[in-house]
Design a protein around this motif. Structure first.
Motif, PDB file in Angstrom:
ATOM      1  N   SER A 167       0.843  -1.194   0.000  1.00 34.62           N
ATOM      2  CA  SER A 167       0.000   0.000   0.000  1.00 34.62           C
ATOM      3  C   SER A 167       0.878   1.243   0.000  1.00 34.62           C
ATOM      4  O   SER A 167       2.073   1.168   0.278  1.00 34.62           O
ATOM      5  CB  SER A 167      -0.930   0.008   1.217  1.00 34.62           C
ATOM      6  N   ASP A 168       0.274   2.378  -0.317  1.00 34.71           N
ATOM      7  CA  ASP A 168       0.977   3.649  -0.266  1.00 34.71           C
ATOM      8  C   ASP A 168      -0.065   4.753  -0.117  1.00 34.71           C
ATOM      9  O   ASP A 168      -1.263   4.542  -0.360  1.00 34.71           O
ATOM     10  CB  ASP A 168       1.818   3.866  -1.528  1.00 34.71           C
ATOM     11  N   GLU A 169       0.414   5.921   0.256  1.00 31.52           N
ATOM     12  CA  GLU A 169      -0.493   7.056   0.444  1.00 31.52           C
ATOM     13  C   GLU A 169      -0.556   7.893  -0.821  1.00 31.52           C
ATOM     14  O   GLU A 169       0.478   8.178  -1.443  1.00 31.52           O
ATOM     15  CB  GLU A 169       0.008   7.910   1.617  1.00 31.52           C
ATOM     16  N   CYS A 170      -1.736   8.257  -1.243  1.00 27.50           N
ATOM     17  CA  CYS A 170      -1.912   9.096  -2.421  1.00 27.50           C
ATOM     18  C   CYS A 170      -1.259  10.450  -2.172  1.00 27.50           C
ATOM     19  O   CYS A 170      -1.532  11.100  -1.152  1.00 27.50           O
ATOM     20  CB  CYS A 170      -3.401   9.286  -2.749  1.00 27.50           C
ATOM     21  N   PRO A 171      -0.402  10.928  -3.083  1.00 25.84           N
ATOM     22  CA  PRO A 171       0.285  12.207  -2.876  1.00 25.84           C
ATOM     23  C   PRO A 171      -0.659  13.414  -3.005  1.00 25.84           C
ATOM     24  O   PRO A 171      -0.277  14.516  -2.632  1.00 25.84           O
ATOM     25  CB  PRO A 171       1.332  12.216  -3.985  1.00 25.84           C
ATOM     26  N   TYR A 172      -1.878  13.162  -3.476  1.00 22.37           N
ATOM     27  CA  TYR A 172      -2.800  14.270  -3.695  1.00 22.37           C
ATOM     28  C   TYR A 172      -3.836  14.438  -2.575  1.00 22.37           C
ATOM     29  O   TYR A 172      -4.124  15.543  -2.141  1.00 22.37           O
ATOM     30  CB  TYR A 172      -3.506  14.110  -5.049  1.00 22.37           C
ATOM     31  N   CYS A 173      -4.391  13.279  -2.143  1.00 25.14           N
ATOM     32  CA  CYS A 173      -5.454  13.372  -1.156  1.00 25.14           C
ATOM     33  C   CYS A 173      -5.180  12.563   0.113  1.00 25.14           C
ATOM     34  O   CYS A 173      -6.031  12.507   1.011  1.00 25.14           O
ATOM     35  CB  CYS A 173      -6.801  12.946  -1.764  1.00 25.14           C
ATOM     36  N   SER A 174      -4.017  11.888   0.162  1.00 26.81           N
ATOM     37  CA  SER A 174      -3.579  11.111   1.336  1.00 26.81           C
ATOM     38  C   SER A 174      -4.407   9.866   1.594  1.00 26.81           C
ATOM     39  O   SER A 174      -4.296   9.251   2.655  1.00 26.81           O
ATOM     40  CB  SER A 174      -3.580  12.002   2.603  1.00 26.81           C
ATOM     41  N   THR A 175      -5.257   9.468   0.662  1.00 25.87           N
ATOM     42  CA  THR A 175      -5.995   8.207   0.795  1.00 25.87           C
ATOM     43  C   THR A 175      -5.024   7.035   0.642  1.00 25.87           C
ATOM     44  O   THR A 175      -4.088   7.069  -0.166  1.00 25.87           O
ATOM     45  CB  THR A 175      -7.099   8.104  -0.282  1.00 25.87           C
TER      46      THR A 175
END
Length: 378
Positions: free
Chosen positions: A366-374
């Motif tokens: 998994s990883d965190e979306c760089p735009y919305c942190s989802t």
């Protein structure tokens, strides 16, 4: 000759008797034990492989093949080894009888004329030494027939004992493997937070996807008197990183008389190094981590000779630490050759719909979306 000198010669003759008897008996016993151990270990190691496979161990295919090769070699050589052992046994009895006769004659001579016995002693002593050298040579000759098998079996036994210990530790730990994740190795370690002697103690787990360190120890939380302390057991995962996040890996030793095995690692997503004190050879652990990160460990998987359809394509690119430390700059440690997985399909953030276009590091789930942190799960 004084009474003291006479007693000393008597003891020396008795020592010759004991020495000759010990040489004859221990040689045959040690060779027989070697043969018995090879038979036992071949069966027990095959059973240990089956047990580890049932627990989910999918590596060690090379060692398992080697074990089968050793079994076949032993089947071919065992009869010759046993025949040679029987031949030596017969020859030893004849030679031992001659040595024993010389010692017995020396003892009789001592009882009748101890001065002549004193002169004769050196000759008999040399006879015993010659017998010892003959036995050593024959022992080496027979051992040479199976030494490669014996050493190979011991190496595999050590490897499986370590893997068995790792699975036992995993069962007692708070680590939960992800779907498709496999345990590769584990060892005791201490994270030296001050880079000297202090820091949490526990177990390092190396899996196909992650580098983990679980603290598992009793720590002193209060002290009333010097002899009375209150302790608390701590068991928690301190480090949980994708194996692909590893940057540089360095091994070293500390100390002169009692050497400490140290492993210095860095991660792409954080500055600085993390120093661990290990209970295993740090060079071996470093090379194992490199093989995992670079994907070479996969050649040791069961059935690694074939690649299934739809397999994830991998590319190899050098990965350096996110922020190089002074030590890394000074030592110019070569980076790990990082295996990156190219996504088999387009991945979008479930929150904002943005396309995830970063390389998937080995072990990432998994990883965190760089735009919305989802959180984006792969």
């Amino acid at each position: 000759m004084s009474s003291e000198e006479r007693d000393q010669l008597s003891r020396k003759i008795s020592d010759l008797t004991s020495q000759a008897s010990r040489i004859q008996s221990e040689t045959l016993r040690e060779l027989s034990q070697d043969i018995s151990s090879i038979n036992t270990n071949l069966d027990s190691l095959a059973a240990k492989f089956r047990n580890l496979r049932s627990k989910g161990y999918v590596y060690g295919a090379v060692s398992e093949k080697q074990l089968q090769d050793f079994k076949e070699r032993w089947t071919e050589r065992k009869r010759n080894v046993e025949e040679q052992l029987n031949s030596i046994s017969r020859e030893l009895r004849y030679k031992y009888d001659d040595v024993e006769r010389e010692i017995r004659d020396l003892r009789d001579l001592f009882d009748s004329n101890y001065r002549d016995a004193e002169s004769r002693y050196s000759f008999v002593e040399q006879t015993v030494n010659n017998f010892s050298r003959y036995v050593d040579a024959e022992e080496d000759r027979v051992e040479a027939l199976y030494k490669d098998i014996e050493q190979g079996i011991e190496k595999i036994k050590k490897e499986l004992d370590e893997i068995e210990w790792a699975f036992n530790e995993l069962a007692k730990s708070s680590v939960k493997l992800h779907q498709g994740e496999e345990l590769i190795f584990a060892c005791k370690g201490q994270h030296l937070e001050d880079r000297k002697k202090q820091g949490p103690k526990g177990t390092i787990f190396l899996t196909s996807n992650r580098f983990l360190f679980e603290q598992n120890e009793d720590i002193v939380v209060s002290r009333t008197l010097i002899f009375f302390t209150k302790k608390e057991h701590i068991q928690k995962i301190v480090i949980d990183k994708p194996i692909g996040a590893l940057g540089s890996i360095k091994d070293t030793e500390q100390g002169w008389l009692f050497k400490a095995e140290l492993l210095d690692v860095s991660f792409r997503d954080q500055a600085g190094d993390m120093l661990f004190k290990l209970d295993k050879d740090s060079t071996m652990i470093k090379e194992l981590i490199r093989r995992i990160v670079e994907g070479h460990i996969d050649t040791e998987r069961i059935g690694s000779g074939s690649t299934g359809a739809g397999a994830v394509k991998e590319t190899v690119t050098p990965v350096a630490p996110a922020v190089p430390t002074n030590n890394q700059i000074a030592e110019s440690q070569p980076p790990v050759q990082q295996v990156e997985r190219l996504a088999p399909r387009e991945i979008r953030c479930p929150g904002c719909g943005a396309v995830y276009d970063k390389p998937l590091l080995k072990g990432m789930t998994s990883d965190e979306c760089p735009y919305c942190s989802t959180t984006i799960r792969f």
